[in-house]
Write a protein that holds these residues in place. Structure first.
Motif, PDB file in Angstrom:
ATOM      1  N   ARG A  75      28.408 -15.575 -17.676  1.00 60.60           N
ATOM      2  CA  ARG A  75      29.046 -17.468 -17.524  1.00 60.60           C
ATOM      3  C   ARG A  75      27.721 -18.152 -17.845  1.00 60.60           C
ATOM      4  O   ARG A  75      27.473 -18.851 -19.024  1.00 60.60           O
ATOM      5  N   ILE A  76      26.231 -17.665 -17.034  1.00 64.50           N
ATOM      6  CA  ILE A  76      25.639 -18.478 -16.830  1.00 64.50           C
ATOM      7  C   ILE A  76      25.137 -18.322 -18.209  1.00 64.50           C
ATOM      8  O   ILE A  76      24.100 -19.314 -19.012  1.00 64.50           O
ATOM      9  N   TRP A  77      24.681 -17.315 -18.509  1.00 67.93           N
ATOM     10  CA  TRP A  77      24.138 -17.127 -19.787  1.00 67.93           C
ATOM     11  C   TRP A  77      24.546 -17.531 -21.070  1.00 67.93           C
ATOM     12  O   TRP A  77      23.488 -17.842 -22.063  1.00 67.93           O
ATOM     13  N   ARG A  78      25.885 -17.679 -20.824  1.00 69.87           N
ATOM     14  CA  ARG A  78      26.377 -18.085 -22.479  1.00 69.87           C
ATOM     15  C   ARG A  78      26.244 -19.390 -22.095  1.00 69.87           C
ATOM     16  O   ARG A  78      26.120 -20.740 -23.295  1.00 69.87           O
ATOM     17  N   GLU A  79      25.319 -20.204 -21.345  1.00 73.55           N
ATOM     18  CA  GLU A  79      24.734 -22.321 -21.215  1.00 73.55           C
ATOM     19  C   GLU A  79      23.425 -21.978 -22.229  1.00 73.55           C
ATOM     20  O   GLU A  79      23.206 -22.857 -22.671  1.00 73.55           O
ATOM     21  N   PHE A  80      23.208 -20.919 -22.137  1.00 75.80           N
ATOM     22  CA  PHE A  80      21.959 -20.699 -22.940  1.00 75.80           C
ATOM     23  C   PHE A  80      22.163 -19.692 -24.254  1.00 75.80           C
ATOM     24  O   PHE A  80      21.519 -19.735 -24.806  1.00 75.80           O
ATOM     25  N   LYS A 125      27.480  -5.276  -6.213  1.00 75.69           N
ATOM     26  CA  LYS A 125      26.232  -4.508  -6.221  1.00 75.69           C
ATOM     27  C   LYS A 125      24.646  -3.723  -6.321  1.00 75.69           C
ATOM     28  O   LYS A 125      24.144  -3.015  -6.076  1.00 75.69           O
ATOM     29  N   GLY A 126      23.994  -4.939  -6.707  1.00 79.03           N
ATOM     30  CA  GLY A 126      22.262  -4.759  -6.848  1.00 79.03           C
ATOM     31  C   GLY A 126      22.152  -3.868  -8.332  1.00 79.03           C
ATOM     32  O   GLY A 126      21.265  -3.866  -8.642  1.00 79.03           O
ATOM     33  N   ASN A 127      23.515  -3.199  -9.025  1.00 79.06           N
ATOM     34  CA  ASN A 127      22.591  -3.408 -10.842  1.00 79.06           C
ATOM     35  C   ASN A 127      21.812  -4.199 -11.661  1.00 79.06           C
ATOM     36  O   ASN A 127      22.673  -5.446 -11.153  1.00 79.06           O
ATOM     37  N   ARG A 128      20.555  -3.727 -11.948  1.00 80.19           N
ATOM     38  CA  ARG A 128      20.041  -4.765 -12.225  1.00 80.19           C
ATOM     39  C   ARG A 128      20.722  -5.054 -14.116  1.00 80.19           C
ATOM     40  O   ARG A 128      20.659  -3.608 -14.812  1.00 80.19           O
ATOM     41  N   TYR A 129      20.098  -5.941 -14.413  1.00 78.44           N
ATOM     42  CA  TYR A 129      20.725  -6.515 -16.384  1.00 78.44           C
ATOM     43  C   TYR A 129      19.512  -7.210 -17.222  1.00 78.44           C
ATOM     44  O   TYR A 129      18.877  -8.014 -15.198  1.00 78.44           O
ATOM     45  N   LEU A 130      19.097  -6.411 -18.359  1.00 79.27           N
ATOM     46  CA  LEU A 130      17.855  -7.234 -18.824  1.00 79.27           C
ATOM     47  C   LEU A 130      18.376  -8.785 -19.194  1.00 79.27           C
ATOM     48  O   LEU A 130      19.438  -8.411 -20.297  1.00 79.27           O
ATOM     49  N   CYS A 131      17.323  -9.690 -19.322  1.00 77.13           N
ATOM     50  CA  CYS A 131      18.164 -10.961 -19.708  1.00 77.13           C
ATOM     51  C   CYS A 131      16.826 -11.414 -20.684  1.00 77.13           C
ATOM     52  O   CYS A 131      16.273 -11.731 -19.454  1.00 77.13           O
ATOM     53  N   ASP A 132      17.239 -11.580 -21.426  1.00 75.75           N
ATOM     54  CA  ASP A 132      15.406 -12.170 -22.361  1.00 75.75           C
ATOM     55  C   ASP A 132      16.575 -12.495 -23.415  1.00 75.75           C
ATOM     56  O   ASP A 132      16.376 -12.873 -24.286  1.00 75.75           O
ATOM     57  N   LEU A 133      16.328 -13.803 -23.076  1.00 76.71           N
ATOM     58  CA  LEU A 133      16.477 -15.160 -24.135  1.00 76.71           C
ATOM     59  C   LEU A 133      15.393 -15.534 -24.982  1.00 76.71           C
ATOM     60  O   LEU A 133      15.499 -16.234 -25.963  1.00 76.71           O
ATOM     61  N   GLY A 134      14.009 -15.302 -24.975  1.00 73.09           N
ATOM     62  CA  GLY A 134      12.276 -15.323 -25.148  1.00 73.09           C
ATOM     63  C   GLY A 134      12.856 -14.784 -26.956  1.00 73.09           C
ATOM     64  O   GLY A 134      12.595 -14.838 -28.019  1.00 73.09           O
ATOM     65  N   TRP A 173      18.366 -12.611 -27.413  1.00 75.62           N
ATOM     66  CA  TRP A 173      19.602 -10.931 -27.744  1.00 75.62           C
ATOM     67  C   TRP A 173      20.332 -12.215 -27.764  1.00 75.62           C
ATOM     68  O   TRP A 173      20.603 -13.371 -26.847  1.00 75.62           O
ATOM     69  N   ILE A 174      21.959 -11.181 -27.635  1.00 81.85           N
ATOM     70  CA  ILE A 174      23.273 -12.414 -27.360  1.00 81.85           C
ATOM     71  C   ILE A 174      23.610 -11.932 -26.152  1.00 81.85           C
ATOM     72  O   ILE A 174      24.484 -13.434 -25.599  1.00 81.85           O
ATOM     73  N   GLN A 175      23.219 -11.179 -25.337  1.00 79.61           N
ATOM     74  CA  GLN A 175      24.255 -11.297 -23.862  1.00 79.61           C
ATOM     75  C   GLN A 175      22.708 -10.280 -23.101  1.00 79.61           C
ATOM     76  O   GLN A 175      21.879  -9.561 -24.384  1.00 79.61           O
ATOM     77  N   PRO A 176      22.810 -10.086 -22.419  1.00 78.62           N
ATOM     78  CA  PRO A 176      22.293  -9.372 -21.250  1.00 78.62           C
ATOM     79  C   PRO A 176      22.322  -7.720 -21.398  1.00 78.62           C
ATOM     80  O   PRO A 176      24.122  -7.819 -22.057  1.00 78.62           O
ATOM     81  N   VAL A 177      22.037  -6.825 -20.614  1.00 77.64           N
ATOM     82  CA  VAL A 177      22.458  -5.842 -20.578  1.00 77.64           C
ATOM     83  C   VAL A 177      22.092  -4.698 -19.185  1.00 77.64           C
ATOM     84  O   VAL A 177      21.336  -4.179 -19.269  1.00 77.64           O
TER      85      VAL A 177
END
Length: 255
Positions: free
Chosen positions: A13-18, A99-108, A111-115
């Motif tokens: 949801r936050i990613w979609r703001e960008f 749960k502490g699982n990591r997601y790559l978020c690369d706006l630079g 990307w369409i969405q994190p992974v």
């Protein structure tokens, strides 16, 4: 599309703001010419400039902004990158779910969405994924010391991006960001995600040439002879302020 590697709704949801935030070096060039000693803007300045001119910034700007919004929503997030403190520096973000699982978020890299990059997660896979990156399938090969992303283009070409997954201390990250903002490449760069047919494509203006990358091919756009025409075209694609674009392109033209 394989949904197994998607981020949870609170991160998405936050990613979609960008979604409509370009990655560009125009703002760097513009702010470099402002009468300020510090060239890496804080989030309040970025928001102000976005309201004034519709502008966003480069990968460091976008990472700093995204981390700020994630943390305000109670989501743990931190910067990562590669080649920090160099001309080839690239910045991205890691966000953690409950749960502490990591997601790559690369706006630079737009990307369409994190992974997901958590190899022990039941949904993690090294299969090729669609719907995560414009005009390419991606493969995530994650390890303790390296995140390797492979991109498969429609023409069969495969390229690669590497990240160091270790958190970067924010003080060090801001120092690398300041160095990046004061390192001016004479070639203007502007990238954004745009709707195209039934997908999200990638539009790019790079060194006075523009093209669209989509699943059905790479399409070059007509080359313009004047910065006024380029400013109009970039405004059409992004909504950036026309006068801002003209001013910035004139500075690039002088290099």
């Amino acid at each position: 599309m394989n949904r197994r590697m998607q981020a949870p709704d609170n991160i998405l949801r936050i990613w979609r703001e960008f979604d409509r935030f370009p990655m560009e070096t125009f703002t760097k060039m513009w702010y470099f010419h402002q009468d300020t000693e510090k060239k890496q803007r804080d989030v309040a300045q970025m928001k102000e400039h976005y309201q004034q001119y519709g502008i966003t910034g480069n990968c460091f700007d976008l990472a700093i902004w995204l981390i700020d919004v994630l943390k305000k929503e109670g989501i743990i997030a931190y910067p990562i990158g590669h080649g920090l403190h160099s001309e080839e520096a690239h910045a991205a973000v890691i966000a953690l779910d409950e749960k502490g699982n990591r997601y790559l978020c690369d706006l630079g890299d737009q990307w369409i969405q994190p992974v997901l990059i958590e190899t022990q997660h039941e949904d993690y896979t090294t299969e090729w994924l669609t719907g995560f990156f414009p005009a390419a399938n991606v493969q995530v090969c994650s390890s303790e010391k390296q995140i390797k992303i492979r991109y498969l283009r429609p023409n069969g070409k495969i390229s690669c991006q590497l990240y160091d997954p270790q958190p970067v201390n924010m003080e060090e990250f801001l120092h690398a960001a300041e160095l990046s903002q004061t390192t001016i490449d004479p070639k203007p760069l502007f990238e954004c995600r745009v709707p195209y047919k039934t997908e999200i494509a990638h539009w790019e203006f790079n060194d006075w040439e523009a093209f669209l990358s989509a699943s059905d091919g790479l399409f070059s756009e007509p080359s313009y002879n004047s910065i006024e025409q380029w400013a109009t075209r970039i405004n059409e694609v992004s909504g950036y302020d026309q006068q801002f674009l003209l001013t910035t392109l004139k500075w690039y033209q002088k290099y």
